[in-house]
Design a protein around this motif. Structure first.
Motif, short mmCIF file in Angstrom:
data_model
loop_
_atom_site.label_atom_id
_atom_site.label_comp_id
_atom_site.label_asym_id
_atom_site.label_seq_id
_atom_site.Cartn_x
_atom_site.Cartn_y
_atom_site.Cartn_z
N GLY A 127 -28.27 17.24 -49.74
CA GLY A 127 -28.76 16.65 -50.94
C GLY A 127 -27.55 16.24 -51.90
N GLN A 128 -26.35 16.21 -51.54
CA GLN A 128 -25.30 15.72 -52.54
C GLN A 128 -25.32 14.11 -52.56
N ASP A 129 -24.66 13.97 -53.56
CA ASP A 129 -24.52 12.44 -54.01
C ASP A 129 -23.64 11.89 -53.01
N VAL A 130 -23.84 11.12 -51.85
CA VAL A 130 -22.73 10.59 -51.01
C VAL A 130 -22.50 9.21 -51.31
N VAL A 131 -21.25 8.56 -51.22
CA VAL A 131 -20.97 7.29 -51.06
C VAL A 131 -19.94 7.10 -50.13
N TYR A 132 -20.38 6.59 -48.89
CA TYR A 132 -19.21 6.77 -47.72
C TYR A 132 -18.68 5.38 -47.61
N ASP A 133 -17.46 5.23 -48.28
CA ASP A 133 -16.80 4.08 -48.28
C ASP A 133 -15.34 3.78 -47.75
N ARG A 134 -15.19 4.61 -46.57
CA ARG A 134 -13.77 4.71 -46.25
C ARG A 134 -13.57 3.34 -45.49
N ILE A 135 -12.34 2.86 -45.64
CA ILE A 135 -11.62 1.69 -45.14
C ILE A 135 -11.56 2.10 -43.38
N PRO A 136 -12.26 1.37 -42.60
CA PRO A 136 -11.95 1.44 -41.13
C PRO A 136 -10.46 1.70 -40.84
N TYR A 137 -10.31 2.94 -40.08
CA TYR A 137 -8.73 3.09 -39.70
C TYR A 137 -8.30 3.46 -38.18
N PHE A 138 -7.63 2.96 -37.50
CA PHE A 138 -7.42 3.20 -36.17
C PHE A 138 -5.84 3.54 -35.83
N PHE A 139 -5.80 4.18 -34.73
CA PHE A 139 -4.41 4.42 -34.41
C PHE A 139 -4.12 4.54 -32.71
N SER A 140 -3.10 3.88 -32.22
CA SER A 140 -2.70 3.83 -31.03
C SER A 140 -1.42 4.14 -30.52
N ASP A 141 -1.08 4.63 -29.34
CA ASP A 141 0.13 4.87 -29.00
C ASP A 141 0.16 4.11 -27.43
N GLN A 142 1.30 3.20 -27.34
CA GLN A 142 1.49 2.62 -26.15
C GLN A 142 2.93 2.56 -25.88
N TYR A 143 3.66 3.13 -24.70
CA TYR A 143 4.90 3.12 -24.55
C TYR A 143 5.68 3.82 -25.59
N ASP A 144 6.75 3.06 -26.17
CA ASP A 144 7.19 3.66 -27.52
C ASP A 144 6.66 2.96 -28.78
N LEU A 145 5.56 2.37 -28.79
CA LEU A 145 5.01 1.87 -29.87
C LEU A 145 3.88 2.58 -30.30
N GLY A 146 3.97 2.93 -31.58
CA GLY A 146 2.98 3.79 -32.20
C GLY A 146 2.52 2.93 -33.58
N MET A 147 1.31 2.80 -33.57
CA MET A 147 0.70 2.03 -34.80
C MET A 147 -0.38 2.42 -35.45
N GLU A 148 -0.79 2.34 -36.64
CA GLU A 148 -2.05 2.63 -37.23
C GLU A 148 -2.54 1.30 -37.97
#
Ligand SMILES: Cc1cc2nc3c(=O)[nH]c(=O)nc-3n(C[C@H](O)[C@H](O)[C@H](O)COP(=O)(O)OP(=O)(O)OC[C@H]3O[C@@H](n4cnc5c(N)ncnc54)[C@H](O)[C@@H]3O)c2cc1C
Length: 408
Positions: free
Chosen positions: A312-333
């Motif tokens: 019953g709380q007043d919720v506004v879900y407005d998160r910015i979509p976020y993703f991360f990945s690791d491939q070989y020696d590359l890490g990104m967000e």
């Protein structure tokens, strides 16, 4: 007053985090967390990274310790599905036929892999990757090296799997119908960087062509591309996306369109039913439209947001979509939405050749997405820029001497 019952359908990250939040917020009623997998709730990112690479133990992926559920009086039913919802009676029926009344219901049923329906698609040796069991089976197939691995799809799953297969010393071919890897997620500019990265690591990346079929007698032995090429294969991994698990919601008459439609408080068209995680197509007030996000952070934050709304709380879900990945020696967000058509310019800050930079996607001079590559602790600043929705000076954005915080 009789004790309230909150039922959660789907015992993965969104569902388990919702249960945790209900208890943390002081909910003292009954919590039933129902999941159709045998495993207790776990996170999926390690399945294409640390767990697949045999660098992380199975247990590290679990959301909670095994005894957490008992300790917090959360009734966890694994190997059980919610089979149907009777909204009028406020009751779900489990696959065990047991009826359970609910006061509030959370649908955290996630997504399932899209299957490739082409000739030969039932041959042995064709893998998909969604569950812990899928990852364990794939690991067994690639871990000895020396095999010819063909990956269908250069999305996140396909690329991370290709990197893992190369790390084990396999020959790897990736087949992708779009002109660049990750095209739908970030367009050709940065997709091109991922193409270079994989080619440098010895991947045979074939763009602009799809998979038309598979050859083999029982076991797959070759992949046929839409261009007519035959690529020899001992192991195939198909990573062509997922579909939201909306069957329950549809059968219950809830509004569904590419996911379960929910408002900014993650409430469905039924006031006592909520949805979160991969299955929810939620109105995001910051973006001013609905969006379905298939990322870990959205399950991590959306489950708790839905739990608070259920209380019953007043919720506004407005998160910015976020993703991360690791491939070989590359890490990104990556934060924001950078699909082709969503931006008109890409601005870089840092050293692109060394793959240590931040890319910003702009639309009408405003930052709509940002990706930091082998640069860390900038997500807060990148998201502040997106959230500000103010036009930025592209030259200053590209200048590492100008603090990002100043631009937001
Ligand atoms: C291999 C892999 C790697 C990934 N890597 C990353 C990454 O690096 N970064 C990132 O941001 N995201 C990543 N993701 C995406 C991320 O894991 C998902 O966004 C996240 O798992 C979504 O969580 P969820 O709880 O909404 O749904 P899911 O994880 O899909 O869980 C839903 C659960 O509900 C169950 N279920 C469905 N229907 C019913 C029913 N009727 N009754 C009971 N149970 C039901 C399902 O079997 C499943 O267990 C990855 C995903 C995969 C598969």
């Amino acid at each position: 007053m009789p004790e309230e019952t909150f039922v959660i359908a789907g015992a993965s990250l969104a569902g388990a985090k919702a249960a945790e939040t209900l208890r943390a917020e002081g909910f003292a009623g009954r919590i039933l967390l129902v999941g159709d997998e045998i495993e207790r709730p776990y996170e999926r990112p390690p399945l294409s990274k640390g767990f697949l690479l045999d660098k992380e133990p199975r247990d590290k992926a679990h959301v909670h310790e095994a005894d957490w559920y008992d300790k917090h009086d959360v009734e966890l039913r694994v190997g059980t599905s919610v089979a149907s919802i009777d909204r009028a009676a406020h009751q779900v029926r489990l696959s065990t036929k047991e009826p359970v009344g609910y006061d509030r219901l959370l649908l955290a049923t996630g997504a399932s892999v899209r299957r490739l329906e082409v000739p030969g698609s039932k041959l042995q040796g064709i893998h998909y990757l969604r569950t812990m069991a899928d990852s364990a089976a794939l690991k067994q197939a690639i871990a000895h090296g020396g095999r010819r691995v063909v990956v269908a799809g250069a999305g996140w799953i396909g690329l991370e799997t290709a990197a893992a297969a190369r790390a084990y010393g396999n020959d790897v071919t990736v087949i992708e119908p779009e002109p660049a890897p990750l095209h739908a997620a970030m367009g050709p500019e940065l997709g091109g960087m991922f193409a270079e990265l994989h080619r440098e690591h010895g991947v045979d990346l074939r763009l602009d062509q799809g998979v038309a079929g598979f050859w083999g007698a029982g076991q797959v032995s070759a992949v046929v591309t839409s261009g007519g090429a035959e690529v020899p294969a001992d192991v195939v991994v198909v990573g062509i996306g997922v579909r939201p698990n909306t069957r329950l919601a549809e059968e219950a008459g809830l509004e569904v369109s590419d996911g379960i439609l929910v408002d900014q408080s993650l409430r469905t068209s039924d006031p006592d039913i909520f949805a979160a995680g991969d299955v929810a197509n939620a109105y995001n007030p910051l973006l001013g439209r609905r969006i379905r996000v298939e990322h870990w952070a959205n399950a991590l934050n959306g489950g708790p947001a839905a739990a608070r709304a259920m209380l019953g709380q007043d919720v506004v879900y407005d998160r910015i979509p976020y993703f991360f990945s690791d491939q070989y020696d590359l890490g990104m967000e990556m934060s924001g939405v950078a699909a082709p058509g969503e931006y008109d310019e890409v601005v870089y800050r840092g050293d692109r050749a060394a793959r240590e930079f931040i890319a910003f996607w702009l639309s009408g001079g405003r930052v709509v997405a940002g990706m930091n590559v082998n640069v860390w602790d900038v997500t807060g600043d990148v998201q502040a820029l997106i959230r500000s929705q103010r036009p930025v000076d592209a030259a200053r954005l590209a200048d590492p001497a100008v603090p990002l915080a100043e631009l937001a």
